[in-house]
Design a protein around this motif. Sequence first.
Motif, PDB file in Angstrom:
ATOM      1  N   ALA A   1      46.520  36.303  37.879  1.00 53.35           N
ATOM      2  CA  ALA A   1      46.047  34.922  37.765  1.00 53.35           C
ATOM      3  C   ALA A   1      45.659  34.607  36.327  1.00 53.35           C
ATOM      4  O   ALA A   1      45.976  33.535  35.795  1.00 53.35           O
ATOM      5  N   TRP A   2      44.990  35.548  35.681  1.00 49.55           N
ATOM      6  CA  TRP A   2      44.586  35.354  34.282  1.00 49.55           C
ATOM      7  C   TRP A   2      45.809  35.275  33.377  1.00 49.55           C
ATOM      8  O   TRP A   2      45.912  34.401  32.521  1.00 49.55           O
TER       9      TRP A   2
ATOM     10  N   THR B   1      46.435  43.567  39.212  1.00 50.87           N
ATOM     11  CA  THR B   1      45.775  43.026  40.400  1.00 50.87           C
ATOM     12  C   THR B   1      45.990  41.517  40.471  1.00 50.87           C
ATOM     13  O   THR B   1      46.469  40.900  39.510  1.00 50.87           O
ATOM     14  N   SER B   2      45.631  40.914  41.596  1.00 47.44           N
ATOM     15  CA  SER B   2      45.765  39.462  41.745  1.00 47.44           C
ATOM     16  C   SER B   2      44.940  38.731  40.692  1.00 47.44           C
ATOM     17  O   SER B   2      45.383  37.721  40.133  1.00 47.44           O
ATOM     18  N   ASP B   3      43.745  39.234  40.405  1.00 44.10           N
ATOM     19  CA  ASP B   3      42.900  38.612  39.380  1.00 44.10           C
ATOM     20  C   ASP B   3      43.565  38.677  38.002  1.00 44.10           C
ATOM     21  O   ASP B   3      43.562  37.696  37.249  1.00 44.10           O
TER      22      ASP B   3
ATOM     23  N   SER C   1      45.312  30.109  39.697  1.00 45.09           N
ATOM     24  CA  SER C   1      44.178  30.534  40.514  1.00 45.09           C
ATOM     25  C   SER C   1      44.614  31.741  41.349  1.00 45.09           C
ATOM     26  O   SER C   1      45.808  31.950  41.609  1.00 45.09           O
ATOM     27  N   VAL C   2      43.655  32.525  41.790  1.00 47.64           N
ATOM     28  CA  VAL C   2      43.961  33.687  42.625  1.00 47.64           C
ATOM     29  C   VAL C   2      44.615  33.234  43.926  1.00 47.64           C
ATOM     30  O   VAL C   2      45.548  33.874  44.419  1.00 47.64           O
TER      31      VAL C   2
END
Length: 254
Positions: A215-216, A210-212, A221-222
Motif C-alpha cells: 500500500a505504501w 506485506t499488504s501495508d 489504501s490497504v
Amino acid sequence: MSLEDYFSGPGAPQFLQSLSDCITSVGSEAFNANYLDLIERIIKADQCMIFSYRVDRPECYLSFNKRHSRNAMNLAEKYLRSGFKNDPLLRVVEEVRKTREVRIVDLFEIRDAMPEQYHRTFYQTGGIVDKISVVAAMDEEVLSLNFYRLEEQGPFQRSEASIRVPFWRAIASLALMHYTSKLSMELRSPLNSLSKREKDICEAMLKGLTSDAIAWELDLSVNTVNTYRQRAYSKLGINSKSALFSLCSGQNAT
C-alpha cells in the motif's frame, strides 16, 4: 455456437478480429489477455491452464478461472506440487516430445487411465465435467493446453474433425510461438492475464512485501490492495499466497 459458426457464419468477423489481435501480440505482455479473449469468444471454457514440460516438474504459463468456482480454486497449485505425477496425460506429453505431433485429447480418452483419487481431486470436487487438452512441442519444450467446463455450462460442443483439428492446431501454434520464444521469462508469467494493478500487487507479494508495504509503495489504501489481491486470486483460480508462489515458481527457472 460451434466452430462452424465462426468460420462460415455470423461469428466469423469476431473470430478474425480476435485471431488478428492474438497474432500481433505474440512476444508481448498483451498476449495472455488476447489469447484468453480468443478462448472466451470461441471455446467458452470456464477455466484455462497452460503447463510447460520443459523441465522435470511442470511450470504454469497461464491459469485463468472465469467462473470463480470456490471448489475449483487452487487446482493449479495441487497439480504443480505433486498431482501431475498421476496425470495420465503425461504419457501423451512424452509421446509428443518424441513425435513432435500435435495431439488433441478429450477427457473420455484418458478417463480409464485416471486414478480415482486424481479424478475426485481435479474433477469431481471442482465440478469439472469436461476437458479438452492440446499437447504440442517446439524445440525442447512441450506445452499442454487445458480447457475445462463446469457443470453449469455442460460439456463442450465438438465440431467435425475437418474443422476441429486444424483449429486446435492453430490454437497450439499461437501458444508455442509466444511461450517458447527466446524472449524474457516475464512473458511466460501467468500474471500477464491480470490487469496492471493486480499484477503489480502480485509481483510485490512475490517479493515478500506485506499488504501495508505494498500500500505504501503503490500509494494505495490497504483495503484497496486487498481488493485487487482478491480479484487477482479469483482470475488465477487460487485463494492463497502459497498458491501464488507455486503458480509463479517457474519464472525463476533457467
